[in-house]
Design a protein around this motif. Structure first.
Motif, PDB file in Angstrom:
ATOM      1  N   VAL A 243       0.840  -1.209   0.000  1.00  0.00           N
ATOM      2  CA  VAL A 243       0.000   0.000   0.000  1.00  0.00           C
ATOM      3  C   VAL A 243       0.879   1.264   0.000  1.00  0.00           C
ATOM      4  N   VAL A 244       0.519   2.194  -0.896  1.00  0.00           N
ATOM      5  CA  VAL A 244       1.281   3.441  -0.976  1.00  0.00           C
ATOM      6  C   VAL A 244       0.471   4.555  -0.298  1.00  0.00           C
ATOM      7  N   VAL A 245       1.138   5.298   0.574  1.00  0.00           N
ATOM      8  CA  VAL A 245       0.471   6.402   1.284  1.00  0.00           C
ATOM      9  C   VAL A 245       0.957   7.721   0.696  1.00  0.00           C
ATOM     10  N   ASN A 246       0.029   8.570   0.253  1.00  0.00           N
ATOM     11  CA  ASN A 246       0.440   9.896  -0.222  1.00  0.00           C
ATOM     12  C   ASN A 246       0.207  10.934   0.872  1.00  0.00           C
ATOM     13  N   PHE A 247       0.501  12.209   0.568  1.00  0.00           N
ATOM     14  CA  PHE A 247       0.424  13.208   1.635  1.00  0.00           C
ATOM     15  C   PHE A 247      -1.002  13.407   2.143  1.00  0.00           C
ATOM     16  N   ALA A 248      -1.967  13.457   1.211  1.00  0.00           N
ATOM     17  CA  ALA A 248      -3.356  13.676   1.625  1.00  0.00           C
ATOM     18  C   ALA A 248      -3.793  12.565   2.583  1.00  0.00           C
ATOM     19  N   GLN A 249      -3.405  11.327   2.278  1.00  0.00           N
ATOM     20  CA  GLN A 249      -3.789  10.200   3.136  1.00  0.00           C
ATOM     21  C   GLN A 249      -3.101  10.274   4.503  1.00  0.00           C
ATOM     22  N   LEU A 250      -1.829  10.655   4.489  1.00  0.00           N
ATOM     23  CA  LEU A 250      -1.110  10.783   5.758  1.00  0.00           C
ATOM     24  C   LEU A 250      -1.761  11.864   6.621  1.00  0.00           C
ATOM     25  N   LEU A 251      -2.046  12.997   5.989  1.00  0.00           N
ATOM     26  CA  LEU A 251      -2.663  14.127   6.689  1.00  0.00           C
ATOM     27  C   LEU A 251      -3.985  13.706   7.331  1.00  0.00           C
ATOM     28  N   SER A 252      -4.768  12.983   6.561  1.00  0.00           N
ATOM     29  CA  SER A 252      -6.059  12.531   7.037  1.00  0.00           C
ATOM     30  C   SER A 252      -5.892  11.584   8.235  1.00  0.00           C
ATOM     31  N   SER A 253      -4.929  10.667   8.150  1.00  0.00           N
ATOM     32  CA  SER A 253      -4.726   9.728   9.271  1.00  0.00           C
ATOM     33  C   SER A 253      -4.277  10.462  10.526  1.00  0.00           C
ATOM     34  N   VAL A 254      -3.408  11.459  10.370  1.00  0.00           N
ATOM     35  CA  VAL A 254      -2.950  12.183  11.560  1.00  0.00           C
ATOM     36  C   VAL A 254      -4.127  12.950  12.160  1.00  0.00           C
ATOM     37  N   ALA A 255      -4.949  13.553  11.285  1.00  0.00           N
ATOM     38  CA  ALA A 255      -6.097  14.321  11.782  1.00  0.00           C
ATOM     39  C   ALA A 255      -7.101  13.411  12.490  1.00  0.00           C
ATOM     40  N   ASP A 256      -7.183  12.149  12.053  1.00  0.00           N
ATOM     41  CA  ASP A 256      -8.133  11.205  12.654  1.00  0.00           C
ATOM     42  C   ASP A 256      -7.722  10.740  14.060  1.00  0.00           C
ATOM     43  N   ILE A 257      -6.488  11.036  14.463  1.00  0.00           N
ATOM     44  CA  ILE A 257      -6.036  10.562  15.785  1.00  0.00           C
ATOM     45  C   ILE A 257      -6.991  11.068  16.861  1.00  0.00           C
ATOM     46  N   ASN A 258      -7.290  12.362  16.821  1.00  0.00           N
ATOM     47  CA  ASN A 258      -8.238  12.932  17.792  1.00  0.00           C
ATOM     48  C   ASN A 258      -8.605  14.341  17.342  1.00  0.00           C
ATOM     49  N   LEU A 259      -9.859  14.678  17.511  1.00  0.00           N
ATOM     50  CA  LEU A 259     -10.338  16.007  17.123  1.00  0.00           C
ATOM     51  C   LEU A 259      -9.665  17.106  17.946  1.00  0.00           C
ATOM     52  N   GLN A 260      -9.170  16.706  19.127  1.00  0.00           N
ATOM     53  CA  GLN A 260      -8.501  17.683  19.998  1.00  0.00           C
ATOM     54  C   GLN A 260      -7.074  17.993  19.558  1.00  0.00           C
ATOM     55  N   LEU A 261      -6.580  17.234  18.582  1.00  0.00           N
ATOM     56  CA  LEU A 261      -5.217  17.467  18.098  1.00  0.00           C
ATOM     57  C   LEU A 261      -5.286  18.269  16.805  1.00  0.00           C
ATOM     58  N   ARG A 262      -4.734  19.487  16.843  1.00  0.00           N
ATOM     59  CA  ARG A 262      -4.680  20.294  15.630  1.00  0.00           C
ATOM     60  C   ARG A 262      -3.533  19.831  14.741  1.00  0.00           C
ATOM     61  N   VAL A 263      -3.742  19.902  13.451  1.00  0.00           N
ATOM     62  CA  VAL A 263      -2.688  19.482  12.531  1.00  0.00           C
ATOM     63  C   VAL A 263      -2.358  20.631  11.578  1.00  0.00           C
ATOM     64  N   ARG A 264      -1.073  20.928  11.488  1.00  0.00           N
ATOM     65  CA  ARG A 264      -0.579  21.900  10.505  1.00  0.00           C
ATOM     66  C   ARG A 264       0.469  21.217   9.643  1.00  0.00           C
ATOM     67  N   PHE A 265       0.843  21.842   8.558  1.00  0.00           N
ATOM     68  CA  PHE A 265       1.916  21.288   7.727  1.00  0.00           C
ATOM     69  C   PHE A 265       2.590  22.399   6.947  1.00  0.00           C
ATOM     70  N   THR A 266       3.832  22.167   6.561  1.00  0.00           N
ATOM     71  CA  THR A 266       4.571  23.092   5.726  1.00  0.00           C
ATOM     72  C   THR A 266       5.800  22.371   5.182  1.00  0.00           C
ATOM     73  N   THR A 267       6.231  22.569   3.947  1.00  0.00           N
ATOM     74  CA  THR A 267       5.859  23.578   2.979  1.00  0.00           C
ATOM     75  C   THR A 267       5.182  22.926   1.778  1.00  0.00           C
ATOM     76  N   SER A 268       4.172  23.605   1.221  1.00  0.00           N
ATOM     77  CA  SER A 268       3.541  23.089   0.004  1.00  0.00           C
ATOM     78  C   SER A 268       4.260  23.684  -1.202  1.00  0.00           C
ATOM     79  N   HIS A 269       4.413  22.875  -2.241  1.00  0.00           N
ATOM     80  CA  HIS A 269       5.053  23.380  -3.465  1.00  0.00           C
ATOM     81  C   HIS A 269       3.972  23.581  -4.522  1.00  0.00           C
ATOM     82  N   PRO A 270       3.925  24.780  -5.132  1.00  0.00           N
ATOM     83  CA  PRO A 270       2.845  25.071  -6.090  1.00  0.00           C
ATOM     84  C   PRO A 270       2.731  24.043  -7.218  1.00  0.00           C
ATOM     85  N   LYS A 271       3.841  23.435  -7.596  1.00  0.00           N
ATOM     86  CA  LYS A 271       3.725  22.488  -8.716  1.00  0.00           C
ATOM     87  C   LYS A 271       3.066  21.184  -8.281  1.00  0.00           C
ATOM     88  N   ASP A 272       3.119  20.872  -6.998  1.00  0.00           N
ATOM     89  CA  ASP A 272       2.647  19.558  -6.530  1.00  0.00           C
ATOM     90  C   ASP A 272       1.396  19.591  -5.661  1.00  0.00           C
TER      91      ASP A 272
END
Ligand code: SAH
Ligand code: SF4
Ligand code: F3S
Length: 479
Positions: A243-272
């Motif tokens: 199974v291959v995990v992309n960024f959107a899937q990883l982000l979603s899994s981290v966010a699913d840990i708990n609603l009380q945990l805020r998730v941020r990320f950086t840096t996004s590249h405009p091409k990707d």
């Protein structure tokens, strides 16, 4: 004549009182390391890995440089002035070492990788040079230093992600922490030294990221920031099931840990940056609505010379996508470079006009600084004078400060959810924290505690801060 070996505190103790174990001797006899970090958040996150390696090898950290046995500078090469800062610091440390010749000094991170043995040759005060992928080797290297040698390891790896090393959270407020999800960079932006100092891009095992985030949450942390030079190209394959995990899937899994945990990320590249990531943000209330999408320039010819692999139209289309999927509630921030090779006045104006269109909430703004051996240094002329670079940068800064103020004014009268980080630096009567858009919000302290989620009504602002009053403490189930 035989060279005298300088004994470490531990060795002396072992010689003098060999039957007493380290644990019994206690922390005051442990060697102390003083760590100083420069550069980006990823480098600060690396310092927490370095400290973990050091602690596993019997060191403790100290915030008092005078009491340190070892001083580590975890350095940055991104611009000339970043390196100059470290050179000045080394000059200062020369004085300290004169007074205390037993002190050892290590240069780690990106400058170590870029300058390698040159650092030892040029900066006589340096005992140890360690690149970003060689921190596991620190105990060996320190062994060499203890024997009176200079030590160096600047090997860049294709695999190292330090996935199994639990970072020791430094200067932590206990609320918010960084998690590195990948290392290196495979883009070849012509101005940038990072691919040379950090090596090839590699993604970290998704399960180790999830475990780290869960562990932080269990320890009381309320916010994690996922870090990478280009998070959108995160890709990890689980060899056990393919199974291959992309960024959107990883982000979603981290966010699913708990609603009380805020998730941020950086840096996004405009091409990707994909719509899938934006939709994931929209679907999770605890993923903060803030995207750092560095444009670098608003002119397509400059972007081409920078080898950013997108043009102005593409960039604006990505901005339109953010607004389409996340609405105006998502804050957008950028990095810009003024005075890149061959930049004309009209090209510079395009950067200002892009800023006018996007209306960034915040920007990190720089004058171009040529870095040796980068594609731009090899192929393009650094032909915009320092004076013009400074003037253009000033124009960019002025425009951004106007936009930041206008964006903040839009918040007045609205209610923002804030995670309290602690007391305000300026007043003991006020507390502060960030809203989901990453704006700093300051409000009267009341009897709130760090780590509370509160709703703050915004009453006033500056270009840097929102000011308001708490109207409600959010109970966990309400988020
Ligand atoms: N990976 C991130 C950038 C990391 S470096 C990205 O692609 O956006 C952070 C910022 O430093 C860059 O976005 C760029 O604006 C700036 N920078 C990098 N090299 C520079 C140079 N040689 N001169 C001036 N600014 C530079
Ligand atoms: Fe540097 Fe470009 Fe990689 Fe960012 S994406 S780290 S600017 S090479
Ligand atoms: Fe600097 Fe290295 Fe980060 S060059 S910006 S510390 S990746």
């Amino acid at each position: 004549m035989q060279e005298l070996k300088v004994l470490s505190v531990e060795e002396k103790l072992n010689l003098d009182i060999p039957r007493i174990s380290k644990e019994v001797i206690g922390a005051e006899f442990q060697k102390k390391v003083y760590l100083e970090s420069y550069g980006c958040q990823m480098n600060f996150a690396d310092t927490e890995i370095i400290l973990s390696v050091m602690q596993q090898n019997g060191f403790t950290s100290t915030s008092n440089i005078q009491s340190a046995d070892l001083i580590f500078l975890n350095t940055c090469s991104i611009r000339e002035n970043a390196e100059q800062k470290v050179r000045n610091r080394l000059e200062h440390l020369r004085g300290l070492k004169k007074k205390n010749p037993d002190i050892k000094i290590g240069v780690l991170g990106c400058m170590a990788e870029r300058l390698k043995t040159k650092l030892i040759d040029e900066e006589k005060v340096v005992d140890l040079v360690v690149g970003p992928d060689a921190y596991r080797d620190l105990p060996n290297l320190l062994g060499e230093v203890d024997e009176g040698q200079k030590a160096i390891n600047v090997f860049l790896s294709r695999e190292e992600t330090y996935a199994d090393i639990e970072p020791v959270r430094l200067n932590s407020n206990g609320i918010s922490a960084f998690i590195s999800i990948m290392r290196g960079c495979d883009n070849m932006c012509s101005f940038c030294v990072v691919p040379y100092t950090r090596g090839r891009e590699r993604s970290r095992d998704a399960s180790s990221i999830l475990n780290e985030a869960k562990d932080l949450f269990n320890k009381g942390f309320k916010e994690v920031t996922l870090l990478g030079q280009n998070v959108d190209s995160y890709k990890w394959k689980d060899e056990s099931n393919g199974v291959v995990v992309n960024f959107a899937q990883l982000l979603s899994s981290v966010a699913d840990i708990n609603l009380q945990l805020r998730v941020r990320f950086t840096t996004s590249h405009p091409k990707d940056m994909t719509d899938e990531v934006l939709k994931t943000m929209a679907a999770h209330p605890n993923i903060c609505k803030n995207i750092h999408l560095p444009a670098q320039s608003g002119n397509s010819a400059v972007l081409d010379r920078m080898n950013r692999t997108y043009d102005r139209e593409w960039y604006l289309e990505r901005i339109a996508s953010i607004k389409r999927i996340l609405g105006d509630d998502c804050s957008i921030t950028t990095d810009t470079i003024a005075g890149f090779c061959g930049e004309t006045e009209a090209e510079h104006q395009d950067t200002l006009s892009l800023m006018d269109i996007v209306q960034y909430d915040y920007a990190y703004m720089f004058a171009y600084s040529e870095r040796p051996n980068t594609p731009a240094a090899k192929k393009l002329k650094d032909d915009v004078s320092e004076e013009v670079k400074k003037r253009r940068l000033q124009e960019i800064i002025q425009l951004q400060s106007k936009h930041s103020f206008e964006r903040n004014k839009l918040a007045i009268g609205k209610t923002h959810e804030v995670l309290i980080e602690g007391f305000s630096k300026r007043s003991a009567e006020h507390m502060c924290g960030r809203d989901g858009r990453n704006s700093m919000v300051v409000f009267p302290k009341g009897d709130f505690t760090k780590g509370n989620y509160v709703l703050v009504r915004i009453d006033d602002c500056t270009s840097a801060t929102l000011l308001g009053e708490v109207v409600e403490i959010l109970e966990p189930h309400k988020r």
